[in-house]
Design a protein around this motif. Structure first.
Motif, PDB file in Angstrom:
ATOM      1  N   SER A  79      11.699   1.649  -0.505  1.00  0.00           N
ATOM      2  CA  SER A  79      10.404   2.323  -0.348  1.00  0.00           C
ATOM      3  C   SER A  79      10.102   2.611   1.120  1.00  0.00           C
ATOM      4  O   SER A  79       9.621   3.694   1.472  1.00  0.00           O
ATOM      5  CB  SER A  79       9.298   1.461  -0.949  1.00  0.00           C
ATOM      6  N   ALA A  80      10.397   1.629   1.993  1.00  0.00           N
ATOM      7  CA  ALA A  80      10.148   1.829   3.423  1.00  0.00           C
ATOM      8  C   ALA A  80      11.057   2.908   3.991  1.00  0.00           C
ATOM      9  O   ALA A  80      10.641   3.686   4.860  1.00  0.00           O
ATOM     10  CB  ALA A  80      10.350   0.512   4.171  1.00  0.00           C
ATOM     11  N   LEU A  81      12.295   2.983   3.520  1.00  0.00           N
ATOM     12  CA  LEU A  81      13.186   4.060   3.956  1.00  0.00           C
ATOM     13  C   LEU A  81      12.633   5.421   3.550  1.00  0.00           C
ATOM     14  O   LEU A  81      12.669   6.390   4.332  1.00  0.00           O
ATOM     15  CB  LEU A  81      14.580   3.858   3.365  1.00  0.00           C
ATOM     16  N   SER A  82      12.115   5.519   2.329  1.00  0.00           N
ATOM     17  CA  SER A  82      11.515   6.779   1.886  1.00  0.00           C
ATOM     18  C   SER A  82      10.290   7.117   2.724  1.00  0.00           C
ATOM     19  O   SER A  82      10.064   8.288   3.079  1.00  0.00           O
ATOM     20  CB  SER A  82      11.129   6.676   0.403  1.00  0.00           C
ATOM     21  N   ASP A  83       9.492   6.104   3.052  1.00  0.00           N
ATOM     22  CA  ASP A  83       8.323   6.337   3.902  1.00  0.00           C
ATOM     23  C   ASP A  83       8.747   6.801   5.292  1.00  0.00           C
ATOM     24  O   ASP A  83       8.112   7.679   5.890  1.00  0.00           O
ATOM     25  CB  ASP A  83       7.503   5.048   3.995  1.00  0.00           C
ATOM     26  N   TYR A  84       9.845   6.222   5.792  1.00  0.00           N
ATOM     27  CA  TYR A  84      10.375   6.644   7.093  1.00  0.00           C
ATOM     28  C   TYR A  84      10.805   8.104   7.042  1.00  0.00           C
ATOM     29  O   TYR A  84      10.518   8.884   7.956  1.00  0.00           O
ATOM     30  CB  TYR A  84      11.555   5.753   7.468  1.00  0.00           C
ATOM     31  N   VAL A  85      11.483   8.487   5.982  1.00  0.00           N
ATOM     32  CA  VAL A  85      11.941   9.877   5.851  1.00  0.00           C
ATOM     33  C   VAL A  85      10.745  10.821   5.766  1.00  0.00           C
ATOM     34  O   VAL A  85      10.756  11.910   6.356  1.00  0.00           O
ATOM     35  CB  VAL A  85      12.847  10.017   4.617  1.00  0.00           C
ATOM     36  N   GLN A  86       9.691  10.406   5.057  1.00  0.00           N
ATOM     37  CA  GLN A  86       8.504  11.254   4.938  1.00  0.00           C
ATOM     38  C   GLN A  86       7.835  11.501   6.283  1.00  0.00           C
ATOM     39  O   GLN A  86       7.160  12.508   6.466  1.00  0.00           O
ATOM     40  CB  GLN A  86       7.513  10.617   3.973  1.00  0.00           C
ATOM     41  N   ALA A  87       8.018  10.572   7.222  1.00  0.00           N
ATOM     42  CA  ALA A  87       7.436  10.774   8.553  1.00  0.00           C
ATOM     43  C   ALA A  87       8.036  11.991   9.245  1.00  0.00           C
ATOM     44  O   ALA A  87       7.415  12.574  10.135  1.00  0.00           O
ATOM     45  CB  ALA A  87       7.653   9.533   9.415  1.00  0.00           C
ATOM     46  N   PHE A  88       9.233  12.392   8.835  1.00  0.00           N
ATOM     47  CA  PHE A  88       9.917  13.528   9.451  1.00  0.00           C
ATOM     48  C   PHE A  88      10.056  14.700   8.488  1.00  0.00           C
ATOM     49  O   PHE A  88      10.924  15.550   8.658  1.00  0.00           O
ATOM     50  CB  PHE A  88      11.308  13.108   9.929  1.00  0.00           C
ATOM     51  N   GLU A  89       9.204  14.727   7.452  1.00  0.00           N
ATOM     52  CA  GLU A  89       9.385  15.729   6.402  1.00  0.00           C
ATOM     53  C   GLU A  89       9.105  17.143   6.887  1.00  0.00           C
ATOM     54  O   GLU A  89       9.522  18.108   6.244  1.00  0.00           O
ATOM     55  CB  GLU A  89       8.483  15.406   5.219  1.00  0.00           C
ATOM     56  N   HIS A  90       8.420  17.281   8.036  1.00  0.00           N
ATOM     57  CA  HIS A  90       8.140  18.622   8.545  1.00  0.00           C
ATOM     58  C   HIS A  90       9.307  19.203   9.314  1.00  0.00           C
ATOM     59  O   HIS A  90       9.245  20.332   9.765  1.00  0.00           O
ATOM     60  CB  HIS A  90       6.899  18.602   9.441  1.00  0.00           C
ATOM     61  N   GLY A  91      10.357  18.405   9.536  1.00  0.00           N
ATOM     62  CA  GLY A  91      11.519  18.921  10.246  1.00  0.00           C
ATOM     63  C   GLY A  91      12.702  18.038   9.971  1.00  0.00           C
ATOM     64  O   GLY A  91      12.584  16.843   9.798  1.00  0.00           O
ATOM     65  N   LYS A  92      13.877  18.628   9.883  1.00  0.00           N
ATOM     66  CA  LYS A  92      15.066  17.876   9.521  1.00  0.00           C
ATOM     67  C   LYS A  92      15.903  17.487  10.726  1.00  0.00           C
ATOM     68  O   LYS A  92      17.038  17.082  10.594  1.00  0.00           O
ATOM     69  CB  LYS A  92      15.930  18.719   8.555  1.00  0.00           C
ATOM     70  N   GLN A  93      15.357  17.670  11.957  1.00  0.00           N
ATOM     71  CA  GLN A  93      16.126  17.304  13.120  1.00  0.00           C
ATOM     72  C   GLN A  93      16.195  15.795  13.275  1.00  0.00           C
ATOM     73  O   GLN A  93      15.529  15.056  12.564  1.00  0.00           O
ATOM     74  CB  GLN A  93      15.534  17.942  14.389  1.00  0.00           C
ATOM     75  N   HIS A  94      16.998  15.366  14.228  1.00  0.00           N
ATOM     76  CA  HIS A  94      17.142  13.936  14.501  1.00  0.00           C
ATOM     77  C   HIS A  94      15.785  13.343  14.852  1.00  0.00           C
ATOM     78  O   HIS A  94      14.974  13.979  15.518  1.00  0.00           O
ATOM     79  CB  HIS A  94      18.112  13.750  15.675  1.00  0.00           C
ATOM     80  N   PRO A  95      15.466  12.129  14.420  1.00  0.00           N
ATOM     81  CA  PRO A  95      14.166  11.521  14.706  1.00  0.00           C
ATOM     82  C   PRO A  95      13.797  11.535  16.175  1.00  0.00           C
ATOM     83  O   PRO A  95      12.652  11.787  16.520  1.00  0.00           O
ATOM     84  CB  PRO A  95      14.322  10.088  14.179  1.00  0.00           C
ATOM     85  N   LEU A  96      14.749  11.243  17.070  1.00  0.00           N
ATOM     86  CA  LEU A  96      14.414  11.253  18.486  1.00  0.00           C
ATOM     87  C   LEU A  96      14.242  12.671  18.996  1.00  0.00           C
ATOM     88  O   LEU A  96      13.451  12.938  19.890  1.00  0.00           O
ATOM     89  CB  LEU A  96      15.504  10.531  19.284  1.00  0.00           C
ATOM     90  N   HIS A 137       0.835  -1.198   0.000  1.00  0.00           N
ATOM     91  CA  HIS A 137       0.000   0.000   0.000  1.00  0.00           C
ATOM     92  C   HIS A 137       0.874   1.255   0.000  1.00  0.00           C
ATOM     93  O   HIS A 137       0.646   2.194  -0.772  1.00  0.00           O
ATOM     94  CB  HIS A 137      -0.917  -0.017   1.225  1.00  0.00           C
ATOM     95  N   ILE A 138       1.873   1.269   0.860  1.00  0.00           N
ATOM     96  CA  ILE A 138       2.746   2.438   0.955  1.00  0.00           C
ATOM     97  C   ILE A 138       3.579   2.595  -0.318  1.00  0.00           C
ATOM     98  O   ILE A 138       3.813   3.711  -0.793  1.00  0.00           O
ATOM     99  CB  ILE A 138       3.646   2.318   2.199  1.00  0.00           C
ATOM    100  N   TYR A 139       3.992   1.474  -0.897  1.00  0.00           N
ATOM    101  CA  TYR A 139       4.776   1.540  -2.135  1.00  0.00           C
ATOM    102  C   TYR A 139       3.936   2.132  -3.271  1.00  0.00           C
ATOM    103  O   TYR A 139       4.393   3.007  -4.015  1.00  0.00           O
ATOM    104  CB  TYR A 139       5.261   0.143  -2.509  1.00  0.00           C
ATOM    105  N   LEU A 140       2.700   1.665  -3.420  1.00  0.00           N
ATOM    106  CA  LEU A 140       1.838   2.173  -4.481  1.00  0.00           C
ATOM    107  C   LEU A 140       1.492   3.641  -4.263  1.00  0.00           C
ATOM    108  O   LEU A 140       1.397   4.420  -5.220  1.00  0.00           O
ATOM    109  CB  LEU A 140       0.555   1.337  -4.554  1.00  0.00           C
TER     110      LEU A 140
END
Length: 704
Positions: free
Chosen positions: A676-693, A256-259
């Motif tokens: 694709s999952a890595l790109s989805d992970y990056v999109q989760a933080f697209e509103h800010g470029k700080q460290h995920p934690l 689903h996320i890939y499509l």
């Protein structure tokens, strides 16, 4: 009126549970009086603590309660034998023991957690009563164990004899509801074949909801055999189905996320073929045969498509292979799940050859959180011990230490102990008012056991209605009200307290709650955002060590961590989607595991084999140490993985052997889905470029 619907219009399950609760408490009180046990009210209190709306869980809890009480009695005797002559040493030893039990109660799950909580609480009762009464410690320990075992037996017997088979019925109904929702998710996936790329909404909330339903189903499954012994024949089969459903959800999630994120033209006919099994599953999930037949037909049709040219007329691309392979995998997994589902519905005789191994939900999760709560428990009980040393002859001080031993171990197992304090206070307030009326107005006029039950059971019945509600905001105060009511009502007429003594008891209970809340709030304070950061760190630690565990364990623990995220406790908006990040991390881990397994089964050229190893090492470096790399570093890994997938695909298409060719293409698909999952992970933080934690920190603190 809606707020009182649980009281004015209770469900059948609520009424039946309340009747079982009243029956168990009445029987426990009667037997404890007939056996002339030391404190009959303790048996009713034990019943109120043990009994559960799920009958099988009540039986399992009774066993854990009895075992914990025996351990607590031995611990209390050891403390009194070693330090009984010194109040200070007794208090210190008790504080250490309760903190030890709180640590394990927090670290473990389910009945093991409950057993450790009881071991800490009952040890406090044994030590405190041994000091305050002239009764020998051994007699007190034996009395507590006797009352607990009696309550456990009564609870089990009442549940076995009077509980309708609601547990197994609810389990099957919840599984049907889950399959219906899964069918709807399949329908949404199939409709992506007619939409423009990127037109679909955020799929992550629905996917998390499916995972949460599956985990709840697995938790319930563990107790069904206690209610319905014949279910033991299907226990391993049901457990297999739960894991199959999680696997289906993971595969659906990755596709689903890939499509959703794919921008190129893809042959989506394989996905469209899932529409019919999705329709049958969503409309008639109880009809396993028709759903299985639909998945069979979809599987054959997708295999037939694999032999045809792509819809767009060009050579089949890597994206086409991803869609084709994943759609085929979903049809195959759906067919297998429907077969298992059909066997469970038919209830055929397939006895287990051995008892199923322990569920992955019994595994420890968060060492740091357990240590923190253990230190808070140690602080609260130590402060109570100081007060008790100076006022050991006063009833409130004794009661304070007993309740601190109980409350701290209970608070240590709650996801948000401070927020739960309100439920404790409400339950105690209702119990104090009801017990005051009965103690001072009704019991002095009571002439026997029948009058006692006539006075007590209406209050217990109302509390039982609240306990049976799924909403913790009602269930927790309801349980606390029944437990405290059992403690405050003096069932022995000759032991009725004075007004002053009653007020002292109530104030002692409120003081214990207040001191526990202060300890959990002030000792090593953690904000909800900090707690979320720790939970995310646990997710990444699980991801880094995923290869050392079985796929089942990795998958269930990751979804379990997803559902435990403290998102509801944070008022301010977050700069990232924790739900999306965790789902992406799950897909990264699962697809990377599959890539490693497939690569090991193929005779790859040295350059490709080295490429797979290098990318997997890079992924491990990114997520090792419970702290992932920067968003930029993670985003950079998507392109090399995509290139690796293209190289694996080219190698696979050039192979002459059909088996080797399929394995190489499947490895390419896994590499592409990791990207694709890595790109989805990056999109989760697209509103800010700080460290995920660091993204879990408030915006005002970002500069610091």
């Amino acid at each position: 009126m809606n707020r009182l619907a649980w009281l004015l219009t209770p469900s059948t399950d609520q009424l039946l549970f309340s009747l079982r609760l009243c029956t168990a408490i009445a029987l426990a009180l009667y037997l404890s009086m007939w056996l002339q046990l030391d404190r009959p009210y303790w048996a009713s209190l034990e019943v109120a603590v043990m009994i559960q709306p799920v009958p099988g869980m009540a039986v399992a809890r009774g066993v854990a309660r009895a075992a914990g009480t025996v351990v607590a009695g031995c611990a209390g005797l050891a403390i009194m034998g070693l330090f009984g002559q010194y109040y200070e040493l007794s208090a210190a030893a008790l504080a250490v023991w309760v903190a030890f039990c709180a640590f394990w109660a927090n670290l473990l799950r389910n009945n093991l957690s409950y057993g450790f909580a009881i071991a800490g609480f009952i040890a406090g009762v044994t030590v405190m009563l041994s000091h305050s009464l002239s009764t020998p410690p051994f007699d007190i320990a034996v009395a507590r164990v006797s009352e607990c075992v009696l309550a456990a037996m009564v609870t089990a017997v009442v549940n076995v004899l009077f509980a309708p088979p609601t547990g197994i019925r609810n389990y099957f109904n919840r599984r049907i509801a889950l399959l219906r929702d899964l069918g709807r998710e399949f329908t949404g996936l199939a409709t992506l074949s007619t939409r423009q790329p990127g037109a679909d909404g955020d799929p992550h909330p629905a996917l998390q909801g499916l995972a949460a339903q599956t985990l709840a189903l697995e938790q319930t499954r563990q107790y069904i055999r206690y209610e319905a012994p014949q279910f033991a024949n299907f226990d391993r089969l049901a457990r297999r189905l739960d894991y199959d459903l999680l696997s289906l959800i993971s595969a659906t999630s990755s596709l689903h996320i890939y499509l959703t994120g794919c921008t190129e033209t893809i042959d989506t006919r394989p996905v469209a073929l899932l529409a019919e099994p999705a329709r049958r599953l969503s409309e008639q999930p109880e009809n396993a045969q028709t759903a299985k037949q639909a998945f069979d037909e979809a599987h054959q049709a997708i295999r037939a498509l694999a032999a045809e040219p792509a819809e767009h007329g060009r050579r089949r691309s890597l994206a086409d292979y991803v869609v084709l392979n994943r759609a085929l995998g979903l049809a195959s997994r759906g067919r297998a799940a429907m077969t298992t589902h059909g066997l469970l519905i038919a209830e055929r005789e397939h006895p287990s050859d051995h008892i199923s191994r322990r569920s992955e939900f019994g595994q420890p999760l968060d060492l740091r959180h357990a240590l923190r709560n253990s230190l808070r428990t140690l602080t609260a009980v130590s402060v109570g011990g100081v007060l008790w040393v100076h006022f050991h002859n006063q009833l409130p001080a004794v009661l304070l230490m007993i309740l601190l031993s109980a409350l701290t171990t209970i608070f240590a197992t709650l996801p948000n102990p401070v927020a739960a304090a309100g439920g404790f206070a409400r339950g105690l307030s209702m119990a104090a008012i009801a017990a005051f009326v009965i103690d001072f107005l009704i019991l002095p006029q009571a002439t026997g056991y029948a009058m006692l039950m006539l006075a007590m059971l209406p209050v217990v019945f109302v509390g039982g209605l609240a306990m049976a509600m799924p909403d913790p905001g009602l269930a927790l105060p309801g349980r606390i009200s029944v437990v405290m009511f059992s403690l405050l009502v003096h069932v022995q007429n000759g032991a009725l307290p004075s007004f002053t003594t009653y007020i002292q008891i109530v104030l002692g209970i409120f003081s214990a709650i207040g001191l526990t809340v202060l300890a959990f709030r002030l000792v090593l304070p953690v904000s909800p955002r900090q707690r979320l950061r720790e939970q995310m760190a646990g997710v990444f630690g699980e991801l880094a060590g995923g290869r050392r565990r079985s796929r089942e364990r990795f998958e269930t623990r990751m979804y379990d961590r997803l559902n435990a995220l403290a998102l509801d406790e944070i008022d301010e908006p977050l700069r990232f989607s924790a739900r999306q990040a965790v789902l992406a991390a799950i897909n990264i881990g699962l697809e990377a595991r599959s890539l490693v397994v497939l690569a090991a089964r193929i005779d790859l050229p040295a350059t490709l084999d080295d490429g797979v190893r290098a990318e997997m090492d890079a992924l491990r470096d990114l997520f090792a140490g419970r702290r992932p790399g920067s968003i930029e570093r993670i985003a950079e890994r998507a392109r090399p993985l995509h290139d690796l997938a293209e190289r694996l695909l080219a190698h696979g298409e050039a192979l002459a052997g059909e088996a080797e060719r399929r394995l190489a293409i499947r490895a390419a698909i896994c590499a592409e889905l990791v990207a694709s999952a890595l790109s989805d992970y990056v999109q989760a933080f697209e509103h800010g470029k700080q460290h995920p934690l660091e993204a879990a920190m408030p915006a005002t603190g970002a500069a610091g």
